[in-house]
Design a protein around this motif. Sequence first.
Motif, mmCIF file in Angstrom:
data_model
loop_
_atom_site.group_PDB
_atom_site.id
_atom_site.type_symbol
_atom_site.label_atom_id
_atom_site.label_comp_id
_atom_site.label_asym_id
_atom_site.label_seq_id
_atom_site.Cartn_x
_atom_site.Cartn_y
_atom_site.Cartn_z
ATOM 1 N N ARG A 23 12.051 12.861 22.708
ATOM 2 C CA ARG A 23 13.022 12.684 23.777
ATOM 3 C C ARG A 23 13.037 11.247 24.288
ATOM 4 N NH1 ARG A 23 12.162 17.907 27.801
ATOM 5 N NH2 ARG A 23 12.611 19.530 26.263
ATOM 6 N N GLU A 24 14.175 10.862 24.777
ATOM 7 C CA GLU A 24 14.322 9.581 25.460
ATOM 8 C C GLU A 24 15.129 9.812 26.726
ATOM 9 O OE1 GLU A 24 16.143 6.661 23.037
ATOM 10 O OE2 GLU A 24 14.407 6.392 21.728
ATOM 11 N N GLU A 25 14.826 9.039 27.738
ATOM 12 C CA GLU A 25 15.601 9.097 28.969
ATOM 13 C C GLU A 25 15.802 7.686 29.476
ATOM 14 O OE1 GLU A 25 15.576 11.044 33.459
ATOM 15 O OE2 GLU A 25 13.711 10.772 32.355
ATOM 16 N N ARG A 26 17.030 7.349 29.785
ATOM 17 C CA ARG A 26 17.329 6.026 30.330
ATOM 18 C C ARG A 26 17.563 6.154 31.828
ATOM 19 N NH1 ARG A 26 18.506 2.011 26.613
ATOM 20 N NH2 ARG A 26 18.585 2.753 24.447
ATOM 21 N N VAL A 27 16.749 5.463 32.594
ATOM 22 C CA VAL A 27 16.851 5.503 34.045
ATOM 23 C C VAL A 27 17.000 4.079 34.556
ATOM 24 C CG1 VAL A 27 15.703 6.146 36.199
ATOM 25 C CG2 VAL A 27 15.404 7.556 34.156
ATOM 26 N N LYS A 28 18.007 3.858 35.376
ATOM 27 C CA LYS A 28 18.225 2.515 35.911
ATOM 28 C C LYS A 28 17.045 2.101 36.776
ATOM 29 C CE LYS A 28 21.496 -0.299 38.531
ATOM 30 N NZ LYS A 28 22.770 -0.324 39.286
ATOM 31 N N MET A 29 16.599 0.860 36.602
ATOM 32 C CA MET A 29 15.500 0.348 37.403
ATOM 33 C C MET A 29 15.898 0.326 38.871
ATOM 34 S SD MET A 29 14.256 -2.865 35.051
ATOM 35 C CE MET A 29 12.927 -3.351 36.151
ATOM 36 N N THR A 30 14.979 0.731 39.740
ATOM 37 C CA THR A 30 15.247 0.644 41.161
ATOM 38 C C THR A 30 15.317 -0.814 41.565
ATOM 39 O OG1 THR A 30 12.915 0.630 41.781
ATOM 40 C CG2 THR A 30 13.978 2.798 41.552
ATOM 41 N N ARG A 31 15.951 -1.061 42.690
ATOM 42 C CA ARG A 31 16.049 -2.439 43.169
ATOM 43 C C ARG A 31 14.661 -3.033 43.402
ATOM 44 N NH1 ARG A 31 19.800 -5.778 45.368
ATOM 45 N NH2 ARG A 31 21.391 -4.219 44.953
ATOM 46 N N MET A 32 13.741 -2.200 43.913
ATOM 47 C CA MET A 32 12.393 -2.692 44.152
ATOM 48 C C MET A 32 11.709 -3.077 42.852
ATOM 49 S SD MET A 32 9.139 -0.839 46.003
ATOM 50 C CE MET A 32 10.033 -0.575 47.512
ATOM 51 N N ARG A 33 11.860 -2.225 41.816
ATOM 52 C CA ARG A 33 11.238 -2.531 40.527
ATOM 53 C C ARG A 33 11.854 -3.781 39.916
ATOM 54 N NH1 ARG A 33 6.720 -2.527 38.533
ATOM 55 N NH2 ARG A 33 6.440 -0.497 39.550
ATOM 56 N N GLN A 34 13.165 -3.960 40.057
ATOM 57 C CA GLN A 34 13.809 -5.173 39.546
ATOM 58 C C GLN A 34 13.255 -6.416 40.243
ATOM 59 O OE1 GLN A 34 18.175 -5.011 39.273
ATOM 60 N NE2 GLN A 34 18.041 -2.792 39.393
ATOM 61 N N THR A 35 13.057 -6.313 41.555
ATOM 62 C CA THR A 35 12.535 -7.449 42.315
ATOM 63 C C THR A 35 11.107 -7.758 41.911
ATOM 64 O OG1 THR A 35 13.982 -6.926 44.178
ATOM 65 C CG2 THR A 35 12.082 -8.338 44.631
ATOM 66 N N ILE A 36 10.296 -6.702 41.738
ATOM 67 C CA ILE A 36 8.912 -6.897 41.298
ATOM 68 C C ILE A 36 8.888 -7.619 39.953
ATOM 69 C CG2 ILE A 36 6.839 -5.700 40.477
ATOM 70 C CD1 ILE A 36 7.420 -3.538 42.564
ATOM 71 N N ALA A 37 9.751 -7.177 39.043
ATOM 72 C CA ALA A 37 9.805 -7.791 37.712
ATOM 73 C C ALA A 37 10.179 -9.272 37.793
ATOM 74 C CB ALA A 37 10.806 -7.035 36.836
ATOM 75 N N LYS A 38 11.183 -9.584 38.602
ATOM 76 C CA LYS A 38 11.623 -10.972 38.723
ATOM 77 C C LYS A 38 10.551 -11.854 39.352
ATOM 78 C CE LYS A 38 16.555 -9.838 39.151
ATOM 79 N NZ LYS A 38 17.714 -9.794 40.076
ATOM 80 N N ARG A 39 9.892 -11.322 40.396
ATOM 81 C CA ARG A 39 8.887 -12.124 41.091
ATOM 82 C C ARG A 39 7.662 -12.388 40.209
ATOM 83 N NH1 ARG A 39 8.932 -12.781 46.513
ATOM 84 N NH2 ARG A 39 6.667 -12.526 46.676
ATOM 85 N N LEU A 40 7.229 -11.360 39.481
ATOM 86 C CA LEU A 40 6.066 -11.543 38.623
ATOM 87 C C LEU A 40 6.378 -12.480 37.464
ATOM 88 C CD1 LEU A 40 4.542 -7.945 38.518
ATOM 89 C CD2 LEU A 40 3.876 -9.891 39.932
ATOM 90 N N LYS A 41 7.565 -12.333 36.883
ATOM 91 C CA LYS A 41 7.936 -13.236 35.800
ATOM 92 C C LYS A 41 8.110 -14.657 36.325
ATOM 93 C CE LYS A 41 8.960 -14.500 31.683
ATOM 94 N NZ LYS A 41 7.839 -14.701 30.743
ATOM 95 N N GLY A 42 8.654 -14.757 37.544
ATOM 96 C CA GLY A 42 8.809 -16.066 38.164
ATOM 97 C C GLY A 42 7.475 -16.738 38.403
ATOM 98 N N ALA A 43 6.460 -15.930 38.771
ATOM 99 C CA ALA A 43 5.125 -16.482 38.983
ATOM 100 C C ALA A 43 4.572 -17.065 37.686
ATOM 101 C CB ALA A 43 4.189 -15.401 39.513
ATOM 102 N N GLN A 44 4.812 -16.364 36.583
ATOM 103 C CA GLN A 44 4.333 -16.869 35.292
ATOM 104 C C GLN A 44 5.087 -18.117 34.864
ATOM 105 O OE1 GLN A 44 4.720 -13.365 32.712
ATOM 106 N NE2 GLN A 44 2.502 -13.182 32.694
ATOM 107 N N ASP A 45 6.382 -18.150 35.150
ATOM 108 C CA ASP A 45 7.204 -19.276 34.717
ATOM 109 C C ASP A 45 6.958 -20.535 35.541
ATOM 110 O OD1 ASP A 45 8.327 -17.676 32.795
ATOM 111 O OD2 ASP A 45 10.135 -17.209 33.953
ATOM 112 N N ASN A 46 6.700 -20.367 36.840
ATOM 113 C CA ASN A 46 6.652 -21.509 37.743
ATOM 114 C C ASN A 46 5.239 -22.002 38.075
ATOM 115 O OD1 ASN A 46 9.489 -21.457 38.008
ATOM 116 N ND2 ASN A 46 9.347 -19.853 39.553
ATOM 117 N N ALA A 47 4.253 -21.119 37.990
ATOM 118 C CA ALA A 47 2.892 -21.510 38.349
ATOM 119 C C ALA A 47 2.039 -21.728 37.098
ATOM 120 C CB ALA A 47 2.247 -20.435 39.223
#
Length: 415
Positions: A185-209
């Motif tokens: 089985r597979e299920e596609r669920v849209k990322m919550t806004r909070m999860r999207q923000t967490i992803a962006k912030r963590l990736k931003g930390a890796q990219d900028n620091a």
Amino acid sequence: MATEVKVPALGESVTEASIGELLKNVGDAVAVDEPIVSLETDKVAVEAPSPVAGVITEFKVAVGDTVEVGAVLAVIEEGGAPAAKGEEAGRAAEQREEGKDERAEAPAPAASSDASQTLSPAVRRAVLEHGVDPSTIKGSGRDGRLTKEDVIAAAKSKKDGGTIADAAPAQAETPSAPAATGERREERVKMTRMRQTIAKRLKGAQDNAALLTTFNDVDMSAVMEARAKYKDMFAKKHDIRLGFMGFFAKAACLALKDVPAVNAYIEGDEIVYHDYVDISVAVSAPNGLVVPVIRDAQDKGFARIEKDIADFGKRAKEGTLTMEDMKGGTFTISNGGVFGSLMSTPIINPPQSAVLGLHRIEDRPVVVDGEIVIRPMMYIALSYDHRLIDGREAVTALKIIKEAIEDPTRMLIDL
């Protein structure tokens, strides 16, 4: 009279949110201030309450929609609640008398259908992962809604030999059950806004620091002995359990005072130093990791810190943390040990420059005074932004934390 329910103010600099869940259905009666829609912002989930008592006649949004502050969420007809309830009861009574109540004829499918319509994405994923029947689980959330924790607890009960309202027999009676064996089985669920923000912030930390992690290990004997000796008196006096986080928070305050760069951050081409310590504590919430802030930790005692942490944990599970709770923070402590982690390289919480990672305690052989002994040891890690913090400073800060935990008297005499 029809009244519109609008997106409330969401906090400073927050202008939009996503629809996380519709807490009511069209035709439901609601009371004044009763939540009808759950909104997900970048940091927290908030609920939009009804400004009046009445009956919901229309929803203007759907789950997953992005809405701005002031947008219309639903329409409520005022004063219709009592009549609606009475009419619904009358219709139900007539159906029962005439034998036309379809739910009575097919209770199991109806329950399953109703549950599937009201399950949040996180709960649906948990149901699929653990293979339980949601219609057989009693919800502990608001208005009896199922939570992810309810599903996990039910699955554990089933695994341990308990019964979940005859969930297993119900599955066995379903004709299509054998065909599902081995099904992928597979299920596609849209990322919550909070999860999207967490992803962006963590990736931003890796990219900028310029991230780097230094490790050490700590003998927890002294802290464990102190807890064992004083925990009952502490709980009796302060009405809170004496935990490990209070020790590490106070130890971190000592280290950040001696090594101020670890408590600073880069803003543009400037370094911002702080003469206070606001500790962000990583807390697991149903929708993701949140980091409420213990403000002025340097001035707080163990009891106040433990109470703050306990309050954050409780409100994180209930989804009642506010934007103000998570605003700011100069240093973060993340305790992966509660989940069994032995060692990790935590990622900093921008714009902060350092994060302390705690891990599980386990008995290990160590050499003390030339002899091999068994001691309760913990690995600790400090991840830091090498653009601002030199290796010497990072190692020194972590060493101060280690020494304070191994000899808690240091925290009393500021050494």
